[in-house]
Every structure is written in structure tokens, then in C-alpha cells.
Design an enzyme around this catalytic site. Sequence first.
Site, mmCIF file in Angstrom:
data_model
loop_
_atom_site.group_PDB
_atom_site.id
_atom_site.type_symbol
_atom_site.label_atom_id
_atom_site.label_comp_id
_atom_site.label_asym_id
_atom_site.label_seq_id
_atom_site.Cartn_x
_atom_site.Cartn_y
_atom_site.Cartn_z
ATOM 1 N N HIS A 300 0.856 -1.189 -0.144
ATOM 2 C CA HIS A 300 -0.018 0.143 0.121
ATOM 3 C C HIS A 300 0.986 1.451 0.004
ATOM 4 O O HIS A 300 2.015 1.290 0.335
ATOM 5 C CB HIS A 300 -0.910 0.014 1.169
ATOM 6 C CG HIS A 300 -0.582 0.093 2.316
ATOM 7 N ND1 HIS A 300 0.141 1.250 3.251
ATOM 8 C CD2 HIS A 300 0.019 -0.976 3.547
ATOM 9 C CE1 HIS A 300 0.561 0.812 4.421
ATOM 10 N NE2 HIS A 300 0.620 -0.009 4.562
ATOM 11 N N CYS A 319 2.744 -5.158 6.946
ATOM 12 C CA CYS A 319 2.370 -4.707 5.506
ATOM 13 C C CYS A 319 3.641 -4.289 4.925
ATOM 14 O O CYS A 319 4.263 -3.819 5.392
ATOM 15 C CB CYS A 319 1.313 -3.880 5.490
ATOM 16 S SG CYS A 319 -0.588 -4.596 5.655
#
Length: 409
Positions: A300, A319
Site C-alpha cells: 500500500h 504490511c
Amino acid sequence: MMQKDNKMHNLQLKKIKIGLLLSLFSFTTLAQAEADSPSSIPAYQRLQKKLALYQQAAQAPWSRLETNQVLSVGMQDPAVAVLRQRLCASEDLDENACTRPTNPNDFDEQVEDAVALFQERHGLNDDGVVGAATRQALNVSAAERLHQIQFNLQRWSRLISLANPAYIWINVPDHRLRLIKDHHAILTARVIVGKPSRPTPEINSHVTRIVLNPYWTVPPGIARRDVIPKAMRDPNYLQRSHIRIYARNQVNKELDPQAVDWLAVKKNPGAYILRQDPGPHNSLGQIKFEFANRHLVYLHDTPSKALFDADRRLFSSGCVRLEDPFEFLEALEAIDPTLQEAAPRIEAALESGRTTVINLKKPIPIHLTYITAWVDKNDVLHFWDDVYGRDPVLPANKEQLANDLPEPI
């Protein structure tokens, strides 16, 4: 003559720095290799060839640098002679300087260049000065490095067996993403990975969809450790962070943070949903790339761009954060041309601020790996930092060592 040698050595260092990002891959193609055997792949072969040097060194261990003082160019000290021996053993110091040193105790420019080369190979600041971090890396035994190479051959074997002609590769220890097409990197980009307390896992999956202007549904672990404690300390935290709270059994009814029983939420966080609105404040930025995995991990964007300037980019909760996700998106068009057709729709969605999902017609393989040793096309062996302590510890006895080594490939 010495000045000329130094210039050549500096040129070698510059080539290595360029090669670090551009020459990791010479997989050629797996089709050209005519076999799925890892031993037929150049990246594997180059590392395998380094075994002999470290097997020999393990039989006659190299000298340890016992001094605690910082060593730098211009110094005269007996510890420099030990440093020279160590740099010669790992072939970092020029052969002529090893066989015919003018003064073994002299930290001259050749030694400085050799230290910088060693630092470059080990992911350290290549300033040519032997401080604590460099000394620690120098004092890793040949037996430990041999063990590391052997286990990384197994890791390379796994990646090679999974590698398609086109895929996304993120290697956690060097904090970089590479987009591979025809087994060559067409994009290399810096990424942020998980902190040691919340490590990024090793994953093999496929990117199946792209979400523009995403909501962020806070994972239960992050909610429990981060968001709920902050909300309990600061009544305005959720509003300021654009985070809404819902009961899991009434997902369409937003709760008033001021009226929530936060002790009950803390006791049973799974009964609630915390969700952050899209926008510039959103922790996922403007775009995320989703792939199936049990860890709830994805790629992301991020609003915290300054963190990419750090050498060790271990800041996330697992992440992978992208420095320039739209450069990555554009590069993906080479893998999936339909993304180029979707470009007007993507641009319109970003401008509108609406959450929009783009389903990929052909899922793109993605591999998150933990490889800490490799050899570039200049035949220079690199060791990346074992950031999560996953490299196996060298067993204390031969029987345990025999059981601990990877199976033959």
C-alpha cells in the site's frame, strides 16, 4: 602505481553499488535453462561457487578483531595488521596488498577501500571506517557465514522453483521491491517492511485486485495494541484520525466514541470494527494492492514518505509500504496491459476520492522472501542483515550441525 590501484578499486566499488540494484538477476529465463533445477540458474550458481572459499576458511578460521577502538585511514596500530589478515581472508583487500604489504600496521588507502568494499557487501555505511557495526560483521566466523550461504541456497531454490517469467518480488532483508518480467527486474523500488516485533511474513500468492482511495479496516492486532489504548487515553483520537467504530453485529450503525464502553472494547476487541475513512490522512494512502494471505498483509501507499530515507526501513506492522505506488502501478502495465486501458477510470476515481476496486483479469504472482546472501554479476558476495533473526544459529556440535543443514537440492 598505488594511486592507480586505488582508482581502480574505487571504480570497482562504484560498479558494485550500481550492480547492487540492477544486476541481482541473471536468471536468464527458466526456459533457456531447459530445466527447473536451481543449479542451472546463474543466481544460484554464483552463490554456490562461494561455498569453497568459506569451507576452506572454516577449516582455518580467520582472525578476530579484538580491539574496541575505531580504526580509520592514517592510523598505525597492531590491530590494523589483524584487520588486513581478515580482509585478505575474505578477498576484500587487493592481493598485492596481502602478499607484499609495506607496513602491516598501516591503515592506508588500500585498507580503507577494502573496508568500504566489505561494508558495501554487508549492507553497512561504506565510509571505510571500522566502528562497532563493521567490527561486529568482521567478527562473524567463516563457519557462520558458510552456514548462512547453505541455508540461503535453499531459500533461492524455493524462489526459483516458484518463479514465473513475470512476478513481484519483495525481499524483506534489503527492503526493496522488484518487478520481474522475463526473469529480469524492470523496476526496483524502496519499500518499508515490518518492525522486528511485527515482522513481514514470507508469502507466495497472487495480486488479484487494486483498491483506490481505500478504507482501512484496522486489523485486530493493531486495534488491540495501538488504536484502542490511544482511544482510551484520548477521547478525540478517533475523530482526529478519521476512524469510525462499529459493533460487528451492526456494521451499518456507527457508534459514538464518547459513549462507547472502552473497557468492554479492550476486553473483547473482536466484537467491534474500527475503520478509517479514505483520504490524505489514511494509513494506506491512495492505493493498495491485495493478495490472498492469512496474515492480512498487502502492499500500500503511505502518507509517511520521509521514512523512506532511512537505511533500515523497519517501520510497519507487517504490511509493505510503497514509496511511489503509482510508478509501480504504471510498471504493472507491462505485465497486465489491461491496466493501461483502465488508466482513465483510475485517474477519475483518484480525483473523485471514491473508493474504487480494480479486479485484475490475470492475477500477478507475488513472492515475499527472506534471502540474506547473494552474489551479483560482478561475482561479489553480499550478506544482507538478518533483520528478524531468522538465519539459523550455527549448532555447537557436529551431530547437531548435520541434522540442522538443509536437505540436498
